[in-house]
Every structure is written in structure tokens, then in C-alpha cells.
Design a protein around this motif. Sequence first.
Motif, mmCIF file in Angstrom:
data_model
loop_
_atom_site.group_PDB
_atom_site.id
_atom_site.type_symbol
_atom_site.label_atom_id
_atom_site.label_comp_id
_atom_site.label_asym_id
_atom_site.label_seq_id
_atom_site.Cartn_x
_atom_site.Cartn_y
_atom_site.Cartn_z
ATOM 1 N N LEU A 83 -5.090 6.216 -1.601
ATOM 2 C CA LEU A 83 -4.377 5.114 -0.958
ATOM 3 C C LEU A 83 -4.370 4.004 -2.138
ATOM 4 O O LEU A 83 -5.438 3.699 -2.524
ATOM 5 C CB LEU A 83 -5.043 4.548 0.288
ATOM 6 N N ARG A 84 -2.992 3.736 -2.418
ATOM 7 C CA ARG A 84 -2.870 2.802 -3.558
ATOM 8 C C ARG A 84 -2.569 1.535 -2.930
ATOM 9 O O ARG A 84 -1.757 1.411 -2.043
ATOM 10 C CB ARG A 84 -1.883 3.434 -4.425
ATOM 11 N N MET A 85 -3.559 0.391 -3.412
ATOM 12 C CA MET A 85 -3.330 -0.759 -3.009
ATOM 13 C C MET A 85 -3.170 -1.881 -3.916
ATOM 14 O O MET A 85 -4.045 -2.140 -4.774
ATOM 15 C CB MET A 85 -4.793 -1.290 -1.988
ATOM 16 N N ASN A 86 -1.952 -2.556 -3.515
ATOM 17 C CA ASN A 86 -1.810 -3.493 -4.881
ATOM 18 C C ASN A 86 -1.509 -4.773 -4.074
ATOM 19 O O ASN A 86 -1.459 -4.905 -2.918
ATOM 20 C CB ASN A 86 -0.063 -3.017 -5.109
ATOM 21 N N SER A 87 -1.625 -5.901 -4.851
ATOM 22 C CA SER A 87 -1.359 -7.352 -4.379
ATOM 23 C C SER A 87 -2.395 -7.787 -3.293
ATOM 24 O O SER A 87 -2.191 -8.133 -2.131
ATOM 25 C CB SER A 87 -0.025 -7.661 -3.873
ATOM 26 N N LEU A 88 -3.876 -7.055 -3.638
ATOM 27 C CA LEU A 88 -4.638 -7.263 -2.549
ATOM 28 C C LEU A 88 -5.001 -8.543 -2.401
ATOM 29 O O LEU A 88 -5.081 -9.619 -3.050
ATOM 30 C CB LEU A 88 -6.047 -6.619 -3.025
ATOM 31 N N PHE A 118 0.810 -1.080 -0.234
ATOM 32 C CA PHE A 118 -0.009 0.054 -0.076
ATOM 33 C C PHE A 118 0.783 1.152 0.065
ATOM 34 O O PHE A 118 1.768 1.266 0.562
ATOM 35 C CB PHE A 118 -0.883 -0.187 1.237
ATOM 36 N N THR A 119 0.370 2.255 -0.586
ATOM 37 C CA THR A 119 1.225 3.563 -0.676
ATOM 38 C C THR A 119 0.232 4.838 -0.466
ATOM 39 O O THR A 119 -0.938 4.666 -1.283
ATOM 40 C CB THR A 119 1.774 3.865 -2.009
ATOM 41 N N ILE A 120 0.452 5.645 0.151
ATOM 42 C CA ILE A 120 -0.304 6.806 0.372
ATOM 43 C C ILE A 120 0.268 8.036 -0.221
ATOM 44 O O ILE A 120 1.524 8.216 -0.078
ATOM 45 C CB ILE A 120 -0.375 7.292 2.009
ATOM 46 N N SER A 121 -0.319 9.024 -0.951
ATOM 47 C CA SER A 121 0.206 9.938 -1.656
ATOM 48 C C SER A 121 -0.988 11.143 -1.537
ATOM 49 O O SER A 121 -1.952 10.741 -1.285
ATOM 50 C CB SER A 121 0.330 9.538 -2.961
ATOM 51 N N ARG A 122 -0.430 12.379 -2.067
ATOM 52 C CA ARG A 122 -1.377 13.359 -2.090
ATOM 53 C C ARG A 122 -1.260 14.324 -3.340
ATOM 54 O O ARG A 122 -0.275 14.128 -4.027
ATOM 55 C CB ARG A 122 -1.270 14.186 -0.992
ATOM 56 N N ASP A 123 -2.439 15.195 -3.608
ATOM 57 C CA ASP A 123 -2.645 15.817 -4.647
ATOM 58 C C ASP A 123 -2.842 17.178 -4.078
ATOM 59 O O ASP A 123 -4.325 17.250 -3.865
ATOM 60 C CB ASP A 123 -3.414 15.338 -5.776
#
Length: 121
Positions: free
Chosen positions: A81-86, A68-73
Amino acid sequence: QEQLVESGGGLVQAGGSLRLSCVTSGGTFSNYVMGWFRQAPGKERDFVGVFRFSDGSTYYADSVKGRFTISRDNAKNTVYLRMNSLQPTDTGVYYCATKPDGSSWSSGTYWGQGTQVTVSS
């Protein structure tokens, strides 16, 4: 008063990805943090990760670290919240929440309404 609106949840197969969004009505404050939490059926709400607006640093629960990766705009007043390999164990209602950095999550926190994420096996 700050209002948070999440979106982006849905049904995905194991191994898939989703990106959740959390839009803040009042923008963001440099001395605040944005956290993501999730609540599985019949369980307590668990911490997923946090983003610190002052320096862009992040911290994740061990269960999601590396996936998971948190980022902002800033222009869109949005935190992602980008969620991979769920995995099926990632299933739950996901909430974003914001509060002053250093304060407890138990008071003075603004919460979104939540968005459902379901991961099928």
C-alpha cells in the motif's frame, strides 16, 4: 491457515509518503482479494482499498483515491500500500486482510496484526 504480516508503518510529516507491506504466508490465490483497512483512535475500522488477484484490479475509498496505490509482488508473496500526500487524518492502525472474492469481510477473512501510521501536522 493464511497468516498476514504487515510492516512499514511509522511517523511521517504531512505531505510525506510511506509504503506498507503485507506478506502472506501461504501465497495468494487467484480467486481472493486483498484489502487494506485503517482504524483511527476511538473510531471504527474503515475500508481503504482492495486488490483483486484474478485481474489485478483495484478499488479505493474516496478519501484516499489518487493518493494511495495497492500493488503486488508475486515472487515475494507481498501486497503493498503506497501512500502519498499523507495527512493527519490518515493516522491510524493499518490492517491488511484477505478473503475469497465476493464474500463478506465479516467472515472467512484473514487479518494481519496491524501497523501504526502517524502523520504529524
